[in-house]
Design an enzyme around this catalytic site. Structure first.
Site, PDB file in Angstrom:
ATOM      1  N   LYS A  15      62.822  48.170  77.724  1.00  0.00           N
ATOM      2  CA  LYS A  15      63.243  47.697  79.057  1.00  0.00           C
ATOM      3  C   LYS A  15      64.761  47.570  79.144  1.00  0.00           C
ATOM      4  CE  LYS A  15      60.959  43.838  78.726  1.00  0.00           C
ATOM      5  NZ  LYS A  15      60.442  44.005  77.347  1.00  0.00           N
ATOM      6  N   ARG A  90      57.811  36.956  84.144  1.00  0.00           N
ATOM      7  CA  ARG A  90      56.986  37.108  82.952  1.00  0.00           C
ATOM      8  C   ARG A  90      55.706  36.291  83.039  1.00  0.00           C
ATOM      9  NH1 ARG A  90      61.193  38.432  79.010  1.00  0.00           N
ATOM     10  NH2 ARG A  90      60.306  38.687  76.964  1.00  0.00           N
ATOM     11  N   ARG A 130      65.831  47.045  65.283  1.00  0.00           N
ATOM     12  CA  ARG A 130      66.859  46.929  66.328  1.00  0.00           C
ATOM     13  C   ARG A 130      68.103  46.222  65.784  1.00  0.00           C
ATOM     14  NH1 ARG A 130      65.371  44.280  71.960  1.00  0.00           N
ATOM     15  NH2 ARG A 130      64.556  42.612  70.634  1.00  0.00           N
ATOM     16  N   ARG A 163      68.619  40.279  65.745  1.00  0.00           N
ATOM     17  CA  ARG A 163      68.223  39.079  66.479  1.00  0.00           C
ATOM     18  C   ARG A 163      67.254  38.239  65.649  1.00  0.00           C
ATOM     19  NH1 ARG A 163      66.555  41.006  72.519  1.00  0.00           N
ATOM     20  NH2 ARG A 163      64.848  39.571  72.078  1.00  0.00           N
ATOM     21  N   ARG A 174      55.462  37.281  69.919  1.00  0.00           N
ATOM     22  CA  ARG A 174      55.960  37.699  71.249  1.00  0.00           C
ATOM     23  C   ARG A 174      54.991  38.674  71.907  1.00  0.00           C
ATOM     24  NH1 ARG A 174      61.573  39.750  69.403  1.00  0.00           N
ATOM     25  NH2 ARG A 174      61.704  40.657  71.490  1.00  0.00           N
TER      26      ARG A 174
HETATM   27  P1  AP5 Z   1      64.994  47.437  73.856  1.00  0.00           P
HETATM   28  O1  AP5 Z   1      65.480  48.274  74.981  1.00  0.00           O
HETATM   29  O2  AP5 Z   1      65.920  46.420  73.294  1.00  0.00           O
HETATM   30  O3  AP5 Z   1      63.565  46.811  74.233  1.00  0.00           O
HETATM   31  P2  AP5 Z   1      63.170  45.656  75.243  1.00  0.00           P
HETATM   32  O4  AP5 Z   1      61.908  46.071  75.929  1.00  0.00           O
HETATM   33  O5  AP5 Z   1      64.315  45.279  76.116  1.00  0.00           O
HETATM   34  O6  AP5 Z   1      62.842  44.544  74.173  1.00  0.00           O
HETATM   35  P3  AP5 Z   1      63.232  42.997  74.113  1.00  0.00           P
HETATM   36  O7  AP5 Z   1      62.782  42.544  72.750  1.00  0.00           O
HETATM   37  O8  AP5 Z   1      64.665  42.753  74.429  1.00  0.00           O
HETATM   38  O9  AP5 Z   1      62.327  42.443  75.174  1.00  0.00           O
HETATM   39  P4  AP5 Z   1      61.744  41.071  75.205  1.00  0.00           P
HETATM   40  O10 AP5 Z   1      61.066  41.136  76.494  1.00  0.00           O
HETATM   41  O11 AP5 Z   1      60.898  40.629  74.076  1.00  0.00           O
HETATM   42  O12 AP5 Z   1      63.011  40.138  74.983  1.00  0.00           O
HETATM   43  P5  AP5 Z   1      63.946  39.363  75.980  1.00  0.00           P
HETATM   44  O13 AP5 Z   1      65.320  39.506  75.508  1.00  0.00           O
HETATM   45  O14 AP5 Z   1      63.612  39.694  77.399  1.00  0.00           O
HETATM   46  O15 AP5 Z   1      64.521  48.430  72.682  1.00  0.00           O
HETATM   47  C1  AP5 Z   1      64.009  47.922  71.454  1.00  0.00           C
HETATM   48  C2  AP5 Z   1      64.480  48.835  70.283  1.00  0.00           C
HETATM   49  O16 AP5 Z   1      63.884  50.128  70.430  1.00  0.00           O
HETATM   50  C3  AP5 Z   1      65.993  49.078  70.252  1.00  0.00           C
HETATM   51  O17 AP5 Z   1      66.401  49.120  68.917  1.00  0.00           O
HETATM   52  C4  AP5 Z   1      66.185  50.456  70.929  1.00  0.00           C
HETATM   53  O18 AP5 Z   1      67.304  51.140  70.449  1.00  0.00           O
HETATM   54  C5  AP5 Z   1      64.882  51.153  70.552  1.00  0.00           C
HETATM   55  N1  AP5 Z   1      64.396  52.062  71.586  1.00  0.00           N
HETATM   56  C6  AP5 Z   1      64.388  51.840  72.937  1.00  0.00           C
HETATM   57  N2  AP5 Z   1      63.826  52.888  73.575  1.00  0.00           N
HETATM   58  C7  AP5 Z   1      63.440  53.777  72.594  1.00  0.00           C
HETATM   59  C8  AP5 Z   1      62.791  55.051  72.620  1.00  0.00           C
HETATM   60  N3  AP5 Z   1      62.406  55.628  73.768  1.00  0.00           N
HETATM   61  N4  AP5 Z   1      62.566  55.668  71.440  1.00  0.00           N
HETATM   62  C9  AP5 Z   1      62.960  55.098  70.259  1.00  0.00           C
HETATM   63  N5  AP5 Z   1      63.579  53.896  70.171  1.00  0.00           N
HETATM   64  C10 AP5 Z   1      63.821  53.238  71.324  1.00  0.00           C
HETATM   65  O19 AP5 Z   1      63.436  37.868  75.759  1.00  0.00           O
HETATM   66  C11 AP5 Z   1      63.667  37.195  74.532  1.00  0.00           C
HETATM   67  C12 AP5 Z   1      63.093  35.797  74.641  1.00  0.00           C
HETATM   68  O20 AP5 Z   1      63.748  35.068  75.716  1.00  0.00           O
HETATM   69  C13 AP5 Z   1      61.596  35.711  74.977  1.00  0.00           C
HETATM   70  O21 AP5 Z   1      60.779  35.837  73.830  1.00  0.00           O
HETATM   71  C14 AP5 Z   1      61.519  34.311  75.604  1.00  0.00           C
HETATM   72  O22 AP5 Z   1      61.550  33.307  74.625  1.00  0.00           O
HETATM   73  C15 AP5 Z   1      62.813  34.225  76.406  1.00  0.00           C
HETATM   74  N6  AP5 Z   1      62.664  34.720  77.770  1.00  0.00           N
HETATM   75  C16 AP5 Z   1      63.263  35.807  78.327  1.00  0.00           C
HETATM   76  N7  AP5 Z   1      62.879  35.963  79.607  1.00  0.00           N
HETATM   77  C17 AP5 Z   1      62.010  34.963  79.884  1.00  0.00           C
HETATM   78  C18 AP5 Z   1      61.250  34.613  81.012  1.00  0.00           C
HETATM   79  N8  AP5 Z   1      61.294  35.331  82.148  1.00  0.00           N
HETATM   80  N9  AP5 Z   1      60.439  33.519  80.942  1.00  0.00           N
HETATM   81  C19 AP5 Z   1      60.401  32.773  79.824  1.00  0.00           C
HETATM   82  N10 AP5 Z   1      61.070  33.069  78.691  1.00  0.00           N
HETATM   83  C20 AP5 Z   1      61.874  34.162  78.714  1.00  0.00           C
END
Ligand code: AP5
Length: 218
Positions: A15, A90, A130, A163, A174
């Site tokens: 994402k 979410r 990552r 991270r 997660r």
């Molecule tokens: P990446 O693009 O970083 O993936 P992502 O889907 O953004 O993953 P996140 O882990 O950031 O999402 P998340 O939803 O768990 O975390 P968030 O920060 O929102 O890609 C991942 C890896 O794959 C990278 O190394 C990339 O290079 C690689 N990659 C990407 N595309 C690829 C492809 N096509 N092929 C190969 N490799 C690829 O949230 C973190 C925490 O914050 C949550 O757990 C929660 O505690 C809190 N939080 C955030 N938002 C909320 C909310 N709305 N409500 C409550 N808590 C929240």
């Protein structure tokens, strides 16, 4: 009228990677709830300290805190013509709150929800490999998207780190939380006719092309 886009998909689906590229292409701000929490965590604000407890366990930050934070961000003027939301909503309560805040703030409505689909074993491989840039959150992968120089961001030369919530144990939690709390939003947006299913198990550029073609005409 502003057109709001929500990126949906499990942790590690890509994402953030896609949202950065898409926001630049569309000329709208990329608003990532995870990035805002991590900025606050780094700055040791009250919000950051509170959110950090949940983030490091792989749990969701409580809805009231998250909704207030996003409302404040979306109310800013740079979101008047549209915004690309990544990681929010979410939960069902957050999705309803988003509709309400867009209406209250006169910021249009959600017109497209690209949902990136990736098998679970691939998610774990992506997240545990990552590496994230300390200065601005640029994202790399040690095998799939490596920086030119190991441990150094290609864009700003800052240190790349792993991270704390990218350990196998926290990633597994997660993904479980995603299935329980976030997956129901797929139905919510499907019923509204705005869900766009995207095959995320392809190279980054191919996924991007898939999103762009799905958005044609939106
Ligand atoms: P990446 O693009 O970083 O993936 P992502 O889907 O953004 O993953 P996140 O882990 O950031 O999402 P998340 O939803 O768990 O975390 P968030 O920060 O929102 O890609 C991942 C890896 O794959 C990278 O190394 C990339 O290079 C690689 N990659 C990407 N595309 C690829 C492809 N096509 N092929 C190969 N490799 C690829 O949230 C973190 C925490 O914050 C949550 O757990 C929660 O505690 C809190 N939080 C955030 N938002 C909320 C909310 N709305 N409500 C409550 N808590 C929240």
């Amino acid at each position: 009228m502003a057109k709001q886009i929500v990126m949906l998909g499990p942790p590690g689906a890509g994402k953030g990677t896609q949202a950065k590229m898409l926001a630049e292409k569309l000329g709208v701000p990329h608003v990532s709830s995870g990035d805002i929490f991590r900025e606050n965590l780094r700055a040791q604000t009250e919000l950051g300290r509170h959110a950090g407890v949940y983030i490091n366990r792989g749990e969701l930050v409580p809805d009231d805190v998250t909704i207030a934070m996003i409302r404040e961000r979306i109310s800013r003027r740079d979101c008047n013509d549209g915004v690309l939301l990544d990681g929010f909503p979410r939960t069902a309560a957050q999705a309803e709150a988003l509709d309400e805040m867009l209406s209250d703030l006169d910021k249009g409505q959600v017109v497209a929800v690209p949902c990136i689909i990736v098998p679970e074993d691939v998610l774990i491989e992506r997240l545990t490999g990552r590496r994230t840039c300390r200065a601005q959150g640029h994202v790399f992968h040690i095998a799939f998207n490596p920086p030119v120089q190991a441990g150094v961001c290609d864009f700003d030369g800052s240190e790349l780190y792993q991270r704390e919530d990218d350990t196998v144990e926290t990633v597994t939690n997660r993904i479980r939380v995603y299935h329980e709390r976030t997956q129901p939003l797929i139905d919510y947006y499907q019923q509204r006719g705005v869900l766009l299913e995207i095959d995320g198990n392809r190279p980054i550029e191919a996924v991007f092309d898939g999103i762009l073609s799905a958005l044609t005409g939106v």
